[in-house]
Design an enzyme around this catalytic site. Structure first.
Site, PDB file in Angstrom:
ATOM      1  N   ILE A   1      24.868  12.968  -2.076  1.00 55.95           N
ATOM      2  CA  ILE A   1      24.933  14.373  -1.669  1.00 55.95           C
ATOM      3  C   ILE A   1      23.749  15.166  -2.234  1.00 55.95           C
ATOM      4  O   ILE A   1      23.225  16.074  -1.585  1.00 55.95           O
ATOM      5  CB  ILE A   1      26.280  14.990  -2.122  1.00 55.95           C
ATOM      6  CG1 ILE A   1      27.458  14.251  -1.460  1.00 55.95           C
ATOM      7  CG2 ILE A   1      26.336  16.475  -1.806  1.00 55.95           C
ATOM      8  CD1 ILE A   1      28.826  14.586  -2.044  1.00 55.95           C
TER       9      ILE A   1
ATOM     10  N   ASP B   1      18.211  12.899 -17.945  1.00 60.02           N
ATOM     11  CA  ASP B   1      19.665  12.747 -18.013  1.00 60.02           C
ATOM     12  C   ASP B   1      20.220  14.085 -18.479  1.00 60.02           C
ATOM     13  O   ASP B   1      19.921  14.520 -19.605  1.00 60.02           O
ATOM     14  CB  ASP B   1      20.014  11.620 -19.001  1.00 60.02           C
ATOM     15  CG  ASP B   1      21.512  11.314 -19.006  1.00 60.02           C
ATOM     16  OD1 ASP B   1      22.313  12.231 -18.718  1.00 60.02           O
ATOM     17  OD2 ASP B   1      21.864  10.164 -19.310  1.00 60.02           O
TER      18      ASP B   1
ATOM     19  N   GLY C   1      27.969  14.575 -11.199  1.00 55.07           N
ATOM     20  CA  GLY C   1      29.354  14.424 -11.639  1.00 55.07           C
ATOM     21  C   GLY C   1      29.649  12.943 -11.800  1.00 55.07           C
ATOM     22  O   GLY C   1      29.538  12.202 -10.823  1.00 55.07           O
TER      23      GLY C   1
ATOM     24  N   TYR D   1      37.492  12.832 -14.939  1.00 58.22           N
ATOM     25  CA  TYR D   1      36.800  13.445 -13.804  1.00 58.22           C
ATOM     26  C   TYR D   1      37.487  14.734 -13.380  1.00 58.22           C
ATOM     27  O   TYR D   1      36.852  15.790 -13.297  1.00 58.22           O
ATOM     28  CB  TYR D   1      36.787  12.441 -12.661  1.00 58.22           C
ATOM     29  CG  TYR D   1      36.089  12.893 -11.399  1.00 58.22           C
ATOM     30  CD1 TYR D   1      34.696  12.884 -11.309  1.00 58.22           C
ATOM     31  CD2 TYR D   1      36.812  13.294 -10.279  1.00 58.22           C
ATOM     32  CE1 TYR D   1      34.051  13.269 -10.145  1.00 58.22           C
ATOM     33  CE2 TYR D   1      36.183  13.676  -9.114  1.00 58.22           C
ATOM     34  CZ  TYR D   1      34.799  13.664  -9.043  1.00 58.22           C
ATOM     35  OH  TYR D   1      34.169  14.045  -7.882  1.00 58.22           O
TER      36      TYR D   1
HETATM   37  N1  LIG Z   1      31.049  11.122  -2.720  1.00 58.74           N
HETATM   38  C1  LIG Z   1      32.216  11.760  -2.634  1.00 58.74           C
HETATM   39  O1  LIG Z   1      33.132  11.359  -1.883  1.00 58.74           O
HETATM   40  C2  LIG Z   1      32.443  13.002  -3.458  1.00 58.74           C
HETATM   41  C3  LIG Z   1      33.649  13.697  -3.275  1.00 58.74           C
HETATM   42  C4  LIG Z   1      33.861  14.850  -4.024  1.00 58.74           C
HETATM   43  C5  LIG Z   1      32.901  15.285  -4.919  1.00 58.74           C
HETATM   44  N2  LIG Z   1      31.742  14.591  -5.081  1.00 58.74           N
HETATM   45  C6  LIG Z   1      30.783  15.089  -6.063  1.00 58.74           C
HETATM   46  O2  LIG Z   1      29.489  15.126  -5.509  1.00 58.74           O
HETATM   47  C7  LIG Z   1      28.522  14.903  -6.534  1.00 58.74           C
HETATM   48  C8  LIG Z   1      27.562  13.822  -6.081  1.00 58.74           C
HETATM   49  O3  LIG Z   1      28.293  12.685  -5.764  1.00 58.74           O
HETATM   50  P1  LIG Z   1      27.665  11.462  -4.936  1.00 58.74           P
HETATM   51  O4  LIG Z   1      28.824  10.704  -4.402  1.00 58.74           O
HETATM   52  O5  LIG Z   1      26.597  11.962  -4.024  1.00 58.74           O
HETATM   53  O6  LIG Z   1      27.018  10.623  -6.134  1.00 58.74           O
HETATM   54  P2  LIG Z   1      25.929   9.470  -6.117  1.00 58.74           P
HETATM   55  O7  LIG Z   1      26.425   8.473  -7.064  1.00 58.74           O
HETATM   56  O8  LIG Z   1      25.604   9.055  -4.714  1.00 58.74           O
HETATM   57  O9  LIG Z   1      24.650  10.201  -6.682  1.00 58.74           O
HETATM   58  C9  LIG Z   1      24.660  10.738  -7.947  1.00 58.74           C
HETATM   59  C10 LIG Z   1      23.234  10.847  -8.452  1.00 58.74           C
HETATM   60  O10 LIG Z   1      23.312  11.518  -9.686  1.00 58.74           O
HETATM   61  C11 LIG Z   1      22.520  10.831 -10.638  1.00 58.74           C
HETATM   62  N3  LIG Z   1      23.083  11.057 -11.976  1.00 58.74           N
HETATM   63  C12 LIG Z   1      24.271  10.571 -12.457  1.00 58.74           C
HETATM   64  N4  LIG Z   1      24.436  10.981 -13.720  1.00 58.74           N
HETATM   65  C13 LIG Z   1      23.347  11.735 -14.045  1.00 58.74           C
HETATM   66  C14 LIG Z   1      22.942  12.432 -15.206  1.00 58.74           C
HETATM   67  N5  LIG Z   1      23.688  12.393 -16.317  1.00 58.74           N
HETATM   68  N6  LIG Z   1      21.775  13.110 -15.191  1.00 58.74           N
HETATM   69  C15 LIG Z   1      21.005  13.128 -14.088  1.00 58.74           C
HETATM   70  N7  LIG Z   1      21.319  12.470 -12.951  1.00 58.74           N
HETATM   71  C16 LIG Z   1      22.490  11.787 -12.928  1.00 58.74           C
HETATM   72  C17 LIG Z   1      22.598   9.373 -10.225  1.00 58.74           C
HETATM   73  O11 LIG Z   1      21.501   8.619 -10.751  1.00 58.74           O
HETATM   74  C18 LIG Z   1      22.593   9.480  -8.699  1.00 58.74           C
HETATM   75  O12 LIG Z   1      21.257   9.442  -8.191  1.00 58.74           O
HETATM   76  C19 LIG Z   1      29.321  14.577  -7.803  1.00 58.74           C
HETATM   77  O13 LIG Z   1      29.448  15.723  -8.602  1.00 58.74           O
HETATM   78  C20 LIG Z   1      30.683  14.178  -7.267  1.00 58.74           C
HETATM   79  O14 LIG Z   1      31.706  14.440  -8.187  1.00 58.74           O
HETATM   80  C21 LIG Z   1      31.500  13.465  -4.376  1.00 58.74           C
END
Ligand SMILES: NC(=O)c1ccc[n+]([C@@H]2O[C@H](COP(=O)([O-])OP(=O)(O)OC[C@H]3O[C@@H](n4cnc5c(N)ncnc54)[C@H](O)[C@@H]3O)[C@@H](O)[C@H]2O)c1
Length: 274
Positions: free
Chosen positions: A28, A68, A94, A157
């Site tokens: 996202i 990070d 997250g 979470y």
């Molecule tokens: N994918 C879903 O279904 C979903 C649903 C609800 C909420 N979310 C929220 O959307 C957000 C993104 O989720 P996603 O599924 O796209 O994740 P993802 O795993 O595809 O991408 C997350 C990115 O964040 C980076 N990252 C992780 N920890 C980090 C840190 N400490 N510092 C810097 N970078 C960091 C990772 O390297 C990765 O590139 C999150 O907050 C998640 O809780 C996702």
């Protein structure tokens, strides 16, 4: 080694405003970086994964910063040139340990809570302090989750998302008089190409069937709402948490027991009201 990218005077001729997105290397966050770039922002793409940043098709003129967000002792501005005046911040990172309360070691819970809450807090302070010092307007968007109020069976979470929801509201009220809007999106089940939402066709079909819109969300579905929240069209919106979930929040035990609306209608034709 940390990937430090300091931009020089060559970018100073570019008058587009800056937007900083955390976790911009994939999912996202990456879609959001692209969406904001398409609506006229230059992007600071923050991610702890340098390889993800290098492999991602980041928008033109993007400034990748390997960081990070849990490293709160690191001054974000030591990694980014002074001339980068960020007007939009998207708090997208997250993480989750994915274990139940009784199985999750306290140290692991602390790591997640620290990253999601304290890490996001530190980035927000660093960016908002600069916005206030410049006296400009700004927009902050948190990427939360339906699990800020719904059980996830991953209490690290869900507890962190609930805390961030209140941080968002606190910031919205405190910063509104100073021209900074603070909002959130709460995605449902989003297909980022990995994760539980796409673990096998049967699981995926079951998830699709549960969502009133009958499909998983895409990262672009979420990115579009974030981009709108940062636009002048949302100038009077602050303190809002917008679900981006195809109606999933409203799925409940009645659907689980009785199925969809058509099944429920048939049941009522043969049953007494109940
Ligand atoms: N994918 C879903 O279904 C979903 C649903 C609800 C909420 N979310 C929220 O959307 C957000 C993104 O989720 P996603 O599924 O796209 O994740 P993802 O795993 O595809 O991408 C997350 C990115 O964040 C980076 N990252 C992780 N920890 C980090 C840190 N400490 N510092 C810097 N970078 C960091 C990772 O390297 C990765 O590139 C999150 O907050 C998640 O809780 C996702």
């Amino acid at each position: 080694m940390r990937l430090l990218r300091k931009i020089g005077p060559m970018l100073r001729g570019d008058v587009r405003p800056w937007a900083l997105v955390t976790g911009a290397g994939s999912g996202i966050g990456l879609a959001t970086a692209r969406g904001l770039a398409a609506s006229g922002y230059r992007i600071v793409a923050v991610d702890r994964d340098g390889q993800a940043l290098a492999a991602a098709s980041l928008p033109a003129g993007c400034l990748p910063v390997q960081h990070d967000i849990a490293d709160v002792a690191v001054d974000l501005w030591s990694l980014i040139d002074e001339s980068v005046a960020v007007e939009v911040l998207v708090n997208n990172v997250g993480v989750m340990a994915g274990r139940s309360f009784t199985e999750l070691p306290v140290a692991e819970a602390a790591r997640v809570l620290h990253t999601n809450i304290v890490g996001t807090w530190a980035v927000s302070r660093a960016v908002v302090d600069r916005m206030l010092a410049r006296g400009t307007t700004g927009s902050v968007v948190f990427n939360l989750s339906l699990h800020s109020s719904r059980v996830r069976m991953s209490p690290d979470y869900s507890a962190s998302k609930a805390a961030l929801l209140m941080l968002m509201r606190e910031m919205a009220v405190e910063l509104a008089p100073r021209g900074i809007r603070v909002n959130a999106v709460s995605p449902g089940a989003i297909d980022t190409g990995h994760g539980p939402a796409v673990d096998g066709d049967r699981h995926r079909a079951a998830v699709d069937a549960m969502i009133p819109a009958r499909r998983l969300g895409t990262p672009q579905d979420v990115a579009r709402v974030i981009t709108w929240l940062c636009s002048p069209e949302a100038a009077y919106v602050t303190g809002a948490d917008i679900p981006v979930d195809g109606g999933l929040f409203h799925y409940n035990w009645l659907h689980h027991l009785y199925g969809d609306a058509a099944t429920e209608r048939d049941r009522h034709q043969s049953d007494s009201p109940g």
